[in-house]
Each structure stands twice: as C-alpha cells, then as structure tokens.
Enzyme design. Sequence first.
Site, PDB file in Angstrom:
ATOM      1  N   HIS A  13      -1.472   0.280  16.142  1.00 27.85           N
ATOM      2  CA  HIS A  13      -0.346   0.616  15.259  1.00 27.85           C
ATOM      3  C   HIS A  13       0.988   0.548  16.002  1.00 27.85           C
ATOM      4  O   HIS A  13       1.943   1.205  15.597  1.00 27.85           O
ATOM      5  CB  HIS A  13      -0.510   2.027  14.676  1.00 27.85           C
ATOM      6  CG  HIS A  13      -1.611   2.161  13.682  1.00 27.85           C
ATOM      7  ND1 HIS A  13      -2.932   2.209  14.039  1.00 27.85           N
ATOM      8  CD2 HIS A  13      -1.582   2.252  12.329  1.00 27.85           C
ATOM      9  CE1 HIS A  13      -3.685   2.348  12.953  1.00 27.85           C
ATOM     10  NE2 HIS A  13      -2.892   2.370  11.901  1.00 27.85           N
ATOM     11  N   GLU A  20       0.847  -1.189   0.000  1.00 30.72           N
ATOM     12  CA  GLU A  20       0.000   0.000   0.000  1.00 30.72           C
ATOM     13  C   GLU A  20       0.885   1.242   0.000  1.00 30.72           C
ATOM     14  O   GLU A  20       1.682   1.441   0.912  1.00 30.72           O
ATOM     15  CB  GLU A  20      -0.898  -0.018   1.251  1.00 30.72           C
ATOM     16  CG  GLU A  20      -1.943  -1.135   1.193  1.00 30.72           C
ATOM     17  CD  GLU A  20      -2.431  -1.568   2.577  1.00 30.72           C
ATOM     18  OE1 GLU A  20      -1.921  -1.062   3.586  1.00 30.72           O
ATOM     19  OE2 GLU A  20      -3.325  -2.439   2.629  1.00 30.72           O
ATOM     20  N   GLU A  76      -5.179  -6.067   2.322  1.00 28.27           N
ATOM     21  CA  GLU A  76      -4.014  -6.873   2.713  1.00 28.27           C
ATOM     22  C   GLU A  76      -4.158  -8.347   2.340  1.00 28.27           C
ATOM     23  O   GLU A  76      -3.191  -8.986   1.926  1.00 28.27           O
ATOM     24  CB  GLU A  76      -3.747  -6.752   4.217  1.00 28.27           C
ATOM     25  CG  GLU A  76      -3.240  -5.379   4.654  1.00 28.27           C
ATOM     26  CD  GLU A  76      -4.374  -4.385   4.874  1.00 28.27           C
ATOM     27  OE1 GLU A  76      -5.554  -4.808   4.816  1.00 28.27           O
ATOM     28  OE2 GLU A  76      -4.096  -3.193   5.085  1.00 28.27           O
ATOM     29  N   PHE A 106       1.743  -1.732   8.814  1.00 29.56           N
ATOM     30  CA  PHE A 106       1.933  -1.938  10.252  1.00 29.56           C
ATOM     31  C   PHE A 106       1.633  -3.408  10.545  1.00 29.56           C
ATOM     32  O   PHE A 106       0.648  -3.947  10.026  1.00 29.56           O
ATOM     33  CB  PHE A 106       0.993  -1.046  11.071  1.00 29.56           C
ATOM     34  CG  PHE A 106       1.300   0.419  10.942  1.00 29.56           C
ATOM     35  CD1 PHE A 106       2.153   1.047  11.844  1.00 29.56           C
ATOM     36  CD2 PHE A 106       0.749   1.175   9.916  1.00 29.56           C
ATOM     37  CE1 PHE A 106       2.446   2.402  11.718  1.00 29.56           C
ATOM     38  CE2 PHE A 106       1.043   2.530   9.793  1.00 29.56           C
ATOM     39  CZ  PHE A 106       1.889   3.151  10.691  1.00 29.56           C
ATOM     40  N   ASP A 158       0.346  -4.714  12.889  1.00 24.22           N
ATOM     41  CA  ASP A 158      -0.993  -4.846  13.480  1.00 24.22           C
ATOM     42  C   ASP A 158      -2.037  -5.247  12.429  1.00 24.22           C
ATOM     43  O   ASP A 158      -3.060  -5.841  12.772  1.00 24.22           O
ATOM     44  CB  ASP A 158      -1.397  -3.510  14.113  1.00 24.22           C
ATOM     45  CG  ASP A 158      -0.282  -2.923  14.961  1.00 24.22           C
ATOM     46  OD1 ASP A 158      -0.407  -2.924  16.183  1.00 24.22           O
ATOM     47  OD2 ASP A 158       0.740  -2.481  14.376  1.00 24.22           O
ATOM     48  N   PHE A 159      -1.765  -4.916  11.164  1.00 18.03           N
ATOM     49  CA  PHE A 159      -2.734  -5.216  10.106  1.00 18.03           C
ATOM     50  C   PHE A 159      -2.744  -6.699   9.728  1.00 18.03           C
ATOM     51  O   PHE A 159      -3.490  -7.118   8.851  1.00 18.03           O
ATOM     52  CB  PHE A 159      -2.469  -4.377   8.850  1.00 18.03           C
ATOM     53  CG  PHE A 159      -2.486  -2.887   9.076  1.00 18.03           C
ATOM     54  CD1 PHE A 159      -2.946  -2.340  10.276  1.00 18.03           C
ATOM     55  CD2 PHE A 159      -2.049  -2.016   8.088  1.00 18.03           C
ATOM     56  CE1 PHE A 159      -2.952  -0.960  10.488  1.00 18.03           C
ATOM     57  CE2 PHE A 159      -2.061  -0.643   8.286  1.00 18.03           C
ATOM     58  CZ  PHE A 159      -2.498  -0.113   9.480  1.00 18.03           C
ATOM     59  N   ILE A 160      -1.917  -7.481  10.388  1.00 20.25           N
ATOM     60  CA  ILE A 160      -1.878  -8.917  10.100  1.00 20.25           C
ATOM     61  C   ILE A 160      -3.251  -9.548  10.330  1.00 20.25           C
ATOM     62  O   ILE A 160      -3.578 -10.580   9.730  1.00 20.25           O
ATOM     63  CB  ILE A 160      -0.795  -9.618  10.952  1.00 20.25           C
ATOM     64  CG1 ILE A 160      -0.577 -11.043  10.475  1.00 20.25           C
ATOM     65  CG2 ILE A 160      -1.146  -9.613  12.432  1.00 20.25           C
ATOM     66  CD1 ILE A 160      -0.054 -11.161   9.068  1.00 20.25           C
TER      67      ILE A 160
END
Lengths: 375, 324, 342
Positions: free
Chosen positions: C140, C29, C71, C94, C96-98
């Site tokens: 984040h 992104e 994602e 980040f 965290d976006f997993i």
Amino acid sequence: MADTITPIVMPKFGLAMTEGKLAFWSVDDGDTLKVGDEIADIETSKITNAYESPVDGVLRRKVAAAGDTLRVGALIGVVAPADVSDADIDSFIETFQSTAVVEDDEGAVATVTEPTQIDIGGQSIRVLDLHGPDGVPVLLIHGFGGDLNGWLFTQPPLAVERRAISFDLPGHGGSDKTVEDGSKEALAKVALGVLDALGVDKAHLVGHSLGGGVAIAAAAAAPERVASLSLIAPAGLGSEINGDFITTMAEATRTRDIEAGLRPLFADPGLVSRDMVQDMQRFKRIDGVTAALRAIAAANFPDGHQADLTRSRLEELSAPVQIIWGEADAVVPVAQSADLPDRIAVHVLAGAGHMPQMEQTAAVNKLLIAFLAAH
Amino acid sequence: MSTLQINRDVMARSYRAMRTIRDFEERLHIEFATGEIPGFVHLYCGEEASGVGVCANLTDNDTIASTHRGHGHCIAKGVDVGAMMAEIYGRKSGICGGKGGSMHIADLSRGMLGANGIVGGGPPLICGAALSHKLLKDGGVAVAFYGDGASNEGTTLESLNLASVWHLPAVFVVEDNGYGEATAASYAVAGTQKARAAGFGMEYFECDGTDFFDVYEVAGKAIERARRGEGPSMVHVHLSRWYGHFEGDSMSYRKSEDVAAERRDRDCLVKFRNRTTEAGLFTADELDSVDQAVRDEIELSVRNAKAAPMPEAPDLLSDVYVSY
Amino acid sequence: MSKKSYRQAINEALRQEMRRDPRVVLIGEDVAGGRGGSAGNNESWGGVLGVTKGLYTEFGPDRVLDTPISEASYIGAAAGAAATGLRPVAELMFVDFIGSCLDQVMNQMAKFRYMFGGKARTPLVIRTMYGAGFSAAAQHSQALYPLFTHIPGLKVVVPSSPYEAKGLLIEAIRDDDPVIFFENKVMYDDEEEVPDEMYSIPFGEANLTREGGDVTLIAIGRMVKLANEAADRLKAEGIGCTVIDPRTTSPLDTATILECVAETGRVVIVDESSPRCGMAADLSALIAEEAFADLKAPIRRVMPPHTPVPFASTLESLYVPDVNRIISAVRSVAPQTAERVA
C-alpha cells in the site's frame, strides 16, 4: 486634521505580492521625511526592496514592528506634520484599522478591507471600496491583463481624502470572465454600473492604459457623472501600440514567454519578479481568461495596432483632464500625449515605463491627490 | 424450432453477412498459407450464425466487444469488408491504418469496440459501454462476445458481477466452441455456464450456434430485456470452429472426423438455405446471386488490399495520443 | 482564493468538473461508501480517505458509482465507458492494486487509439494513491508512476501541491487521452492558496519552484516539497538550486530540464519510486544523452533502496528520501565556494 495625516501601508512589489515582511525600519519615530526617503526594507518571498516615503512629513508612529509579516495594504506607520496631536494620530489609526481585521499565518494582525463581489447586470464584478471622508469619490480603472491590485500603491493614499473605489474589469481578476464584445463602451458600461451599484452619482475617474480608454468612453457616455479624468498612459489616443505585448498577454502560457512579455511594462525590467510572472500565469490558466483577453484585444488592439481611437471624444469632453505618462513607456508610446488641447495637463515622468503608478508611485500619487483636490 | 416470422430484409442481410464471413475467412485461410499475411489470424468459420444472429438484433447505436477471433463479429456489425481486408494485410488503407491488424479491428462509428488480443479483455469494456448507454439514455445495449476459454478469466467473472450489481443493459454471449486454444472446455471449464449465470443472479439463455434463426430469436430476447432496462443476461451459444485456434494450428488435439461432421451436418449456411428455400422465402437463384456478389466483393477486397500502399515512417509515431 | 488542502483541492476539481460536464462520472470502491449497509447511509466514506466526500450527495448514484471490490471490471468499464461517450474518473484506491487490473490499463485503454488507427478517444482519469510514509507497508505504499510512464498511450500526472493538484486534475478530466493521476497519501492535509475558480495547468510543462545557479534539482510529487526545503537551506550556505517539478512524467518537459542543466551543469534527481528502471534512471539517461557536454559533475540520484517498502517506522524513514539526503547529494556535486553563483 486627517488630510494632513498619511498612512504608510505595506506596499505591493509586483503584481503577485499579497503580503510582505517588514525587515527593518530605516527611520525612527520623530524623524523628518521627504518624498523618496527610504523608510523601511520590505521582504517578500522573492524580493527585498527599499520602501520610499510617498510624502513629506514626520514619522509619527510605527504601527508595525520589524519582523512583522503583513498583508499588502496593511498599516505599518503614520506620517504627519509635527503639529498634529497624538490624539489625532490615535484616532486616525483607529479609523484606518476599523475595517476587517485579518490574522495571517504568522499570527501577525493585519488590517485590510477585502474586495467584495457585486452584481452588475448579471455579472459578478470584484470591487474594493475604501471609504474615505466626504467628497467626490474616485474610481480607478486598471489596464489590459491587470486587476485592482495594480492600484495598491495608489488607492489607499487617495482614500485618505475621499472614497476610493477600484474594481476588476470583466475578464480580469476576480470578476466574471465574459466580456461581451470587449469594446471600451462595453467595459465603460460596467464601470458606470459599479458607480450605480455603490450609489455614487459622480466620481473622478482614474484610468490606466486600456482603463484610460474605458474612462474616456465612460465620460463620453455619461459626462454629468464625471468630475475629472486622470489618464495614465491611456489607450485610444493613437494607433501605435506594442503588438507583441498584447499578443503575449493574450496568448502566452509558458513561464518564460510571460516573463518576456511583462518586461516592456517597466522602465526597469528587473521589476518583473518570479511572483509577478507566476501570478500572471495563474490568472491566465483560469477558465475563460484567454477568451476574454482575446476578445478585448480583438476589439481594441487588432493586428498590433489600436482601433477604436478615442482622441476626438477626449478633446470634446468638458471635464478637467490630466494625463500622466512614463517617459520610457514601451507599450503605448509617450508621443501620443502630444498635440492635445492646452487645457489638458500632460505630465511625463522620467524613470517610468508603462506602469508609472508602480515605478514612480510617489510622483503619481502627488499628481492625483492634487488634481482631485482641485476639481 | 424457431419460427420464420422475421423481416425478409433482415434475413437477406443476415444471409449475406454469413456468406461474407465464410468467404472472407476461407480466403484468408488460403492467402495466409502463401505467407503474404503477417502476424496471427484466428478464423471464425463455422461460427457465422452466432455473430450474425446476435448482431441482426442490433443497430449502430448498440456496442459490441469482440475477441481475437473477431472478423465475423466485425462483418456482422457492419464494418467495411474492404477496409478489414486491407487491415489484415497491414495496409495504410486498412480500417485501423495498418496499425492494428487482425486482432484489433475496430470501428467505433459502427459500435464495434474492437476485436481484442487479450482473452477476457472485452467483458469489462462492455460493462463500461453499457454504463454509457444507460447514463446517456440513448437506448443502446452493449454485447460482449467471448469464448468458453475467456469464460474462465477473472475479468469475465468480475464483469458478470459488476453488470448485475449495476443492472446494466448488457448481454454476455459465450461462444462455446468447445476449445480454448488446444484445451477442451470439458477439461478447463468447471461447472456450467448456466450455473455461472445463476451465480451472478443473471438470466440465462442458450441456443444452437449453427442455426441463425435460433440465435436471432434467443439473443433477441436477451437484448430486448436489456433494452427495456431489465438488466444483463447471458446467452450461451453452442457451436464449433472449423479451423485451428490460429492459422497454422494443425488441430492435433481434435479428431479430424469431428470437424468433417461439423462441416457436413451443421453448416449454418446450408441450414439457412434449406429452410428458407423450403419455406419459399428465397429461391436458390436469389441466394446463388448473393453468393456470387460476395465472391466478387472478397476478390475485390483482396486485390485492393494487395495493391494498397503500406504505412510509412511518419505513421509509426502518429495517433499514440489525441494530443501530447 | 483561499487556503485549501490537497484533499479539498482535488474534491473541488471533481465537483466543478462534474457540474460543468454531465458526462463526468466517478467510479470506484467506496467513492461514496455505505451502499446496502444496515445504516442506510449511502455516503458514509466519500473515499477511503474522504477525498470524494459530498459528491454522492450532490450528484447521486448515477454520477458517483460505488463498485464491488473488483478492479479489473470497473477499471475496464471506465475504459469502455470512455470509448463510448462518458468521461469517467475511476479511482484505483492504492496504485499497488494495479496488479489486479493492469491489462485493462496497459493493453486496453492505453492502446485503443493507436491500434484503432487514431479513431478512438478514451477520455478517462484514473486517480490513485501512492507513496510511503504512513507505515502502510509493501502493498500500500509504492510509487509506481514509472510503470505507467513506460506505457505509450498513457499520460501520467504527479501533482506536488494543492494548487497543482486542482489545476492538473481539471486538465486531466478535460484531456481526451487516458490519464493516470497520482495522489500522495501523505499530502492530503497539506494546504496552500488555491483559486476558487476552475483553472487548468497544461501537461508537459515543468514548473520551476526555485531558481538558483549552482545545482539543478529534479523532483517528483511529494519530493518537490522536500527539494524546495533542501534548496532553501542550501541557499543559506550559499549554494543556489533550481528545483524542477516536471508535473507530468508523460509527457515530459525535456526542454526545460535540459535548459536548466545547461545553466548549472550539476544535477540531483530526487525520486520516491524504486531505483531500477525508474524515473531517475530515465531522466539520467536523457541528461547523459542530450546534455553530456554541459555536465560538470556526475548526476546524483536520491532514491529509495531497491527493496519493497518496509513497515516498521524506523525502516520506512530510512527508505524514503529525506531533506538531509538531498542536501548531502547537492553538496557532493556543488561547485567550490569561489565558483558558486547562487
């Protein structure tokens, strides 16, 4: 008067040191010094070492102050006989400092000539060219796995008398990592190429270890261009060599293996510092280095022995030759200095291993300066 | 009605592939009930013409991603039947060394990027495979098979978007058998697949998944479009599965006469046989001999699989990484 | 050789590897940023914190691929592309976006090789930012490397400095397994000498950044920097610390860790990830199991509390381990003055 004035420069303790802190001066302006007198304590991130005077003379000027952090090779003081005038000292310092002025992190001003990259037959070769007075220049050729920084104790004092040039062999330091067949002849071609590129017709050659073998090959290929040969623990005079050392230099990647591998270089293995190990490890991680070292090892030191012996070529040379060897050399046995023609002077130094130019700096410099002056 | 202007070799190969899938699955249905086959098995019976009709337009240079109901796609893409059977029996001689099983049969050398135990797992992978074909300029196309169930997964919807945004040589084949596990598409799928394709600016095709010729021709248009660099499209295949979601599913959510009617009226193999023999393309004897050869092959594959050694302790630890 | 920031070191590794190997592509992104915008500037960002700046301009839209904010699709696409001939470097902005794409990491790329009987190669890197310190709050700021370390089939890299970042990223790109590469967002402007040449640092080889005989400090990522500072201050009071930077949590250099523990018998683990089932717990178990007889004091862990990362700066600074907490922990296990070897 310049030939009687000696610059005292930030020394290099270990292969990795790039800068040092002058912790304190052990002597004062006007003190008379003898070779080996402790003149200052130098701190690096890992070690503190007493720095001993490389010459006899009077400390005429402290250029750096206690607490200053300076690049290796930067001027910290000047030694000269008492009868040299202050004006000459001033002009000497001005000349020495006339090259690039670099401001380091701590804001201290250090004077260094930075190495440059030159093109030799399509290869980028890193060269450090210290301009001295007129006279026959000297070319310094380092050993297997080393680089031009190994001459940091040697090159500046030689540059007081003459132009002194060091360079990184292919596969080493900041030079390209392609080595052709890795033979002494191929490396010698590059050494002569450096002279061509810098417009030097004739030079004294100083070679250490593999670089000694390369110097012999260069002299054999172009005898008219070699004023003299100074060979420090040179390769090529006998078949024996420390095969473990060669293997480690070419193959080791882990910290402890590299540390163990570097110990045979010195009579005092305590000189193998963390920085030295880390520097070697970082060098070996660079793309192409392992392949280059393997190729050179295969060409010169296959199966734990030396190939491509150059003793007969050395004996045929007409140029003056001296040989310097550490008595405690654990890489190339000092016994290989035996049975050479009488015209070749052999100096065996106590208290030195395979790197006498680092362990017995003053003695080696004295031998080199005198020999080069005589030829 | 599609024409029969198809290369005879392609037809012969396709018939054999469909028959192989049918026999493979019917045999598994029997063998699974004996308790000899471990784990989950999801059968493709009734859907053969879809996988075969699509893959008849592909070569080993093209890539497919499959689903948990993957045996048919594997056979259609040319994966070795004996090695597949051995895999399902968990043998060392299996296509994945006995470490994948029914839901993870893959053969990258055949462009088969794997069956997939995760519903909606394949479409993102196919975006990547299509990207490889596009950037490596190898002329390949990537095809995602997924069901009406997976059509509701976020991964699938994201992939339709990404494929359009990147203008990928990808084809999304929705094998709509009307049920996602035990829940009907009529309940679980809002709107239509056609509207979904339109929503992502994607060409939409549909076909009868029990008619090899229809699938072959329609999928062929989508695949050739992709091959020409004209971007991704969706192929909506209408079909029916003859067995439960997995072996052991009694299908209590479906009227048994529905399935019986499918088997009676919409058997892709029967349709193929009738059309090609009526047109004089094959004789009944020719097709019978294919059927016999396939029966022998499946019998041999089961016998070999049962006789093959199991993986051993060192195999437990191998092939987690290329290097570690 | 020149001073380079962590950001520049990573950028240089990407650039050099992309020049070396045309199969290396960037996916993510806003790795370029600006596609389709009214300004017509197709590289307006070069990554949300500028790490990939200039790469779109040099390599163009086929090698530097901006994605929708999506994602699951593009992380999965990276896996599919890796299995079919490319060597993608995907950016998960980040870590965290997993949550939006874990399946593609955990069930797909990590397992291809094993599930497919050793016939798959999935050479891809997921670069991702982690770490607290920017008041980026709970979604984040996490340090989720233990999550990935837990999954067989993944390699996990947490570089602690610019030199480390360049060499480890080049290694990651050349590696044939999926690698998760954790960049601490607080460190992007840290600088040190970094060679201009390409070089690679092998995985599974811990780095000893300090050596001392009294206490072994094991620290990960940015915590290495803090552990070094603690070790330098403790040296002044006569406590010698060895600092181990494992570099990679998977593979883990257990041999070096156990050797150091055998030498000191005292261990402090500094970890920025959540305490439960984290790296510090994992390392403690290793040491307790393999080196129990060497221990002269309890293992100490310096970690955040088991809470989400807070927003307010007062709370965040309480949350992240700091040098003083490391020093206190070391003092609590250090030998009595007379026994110190420094």
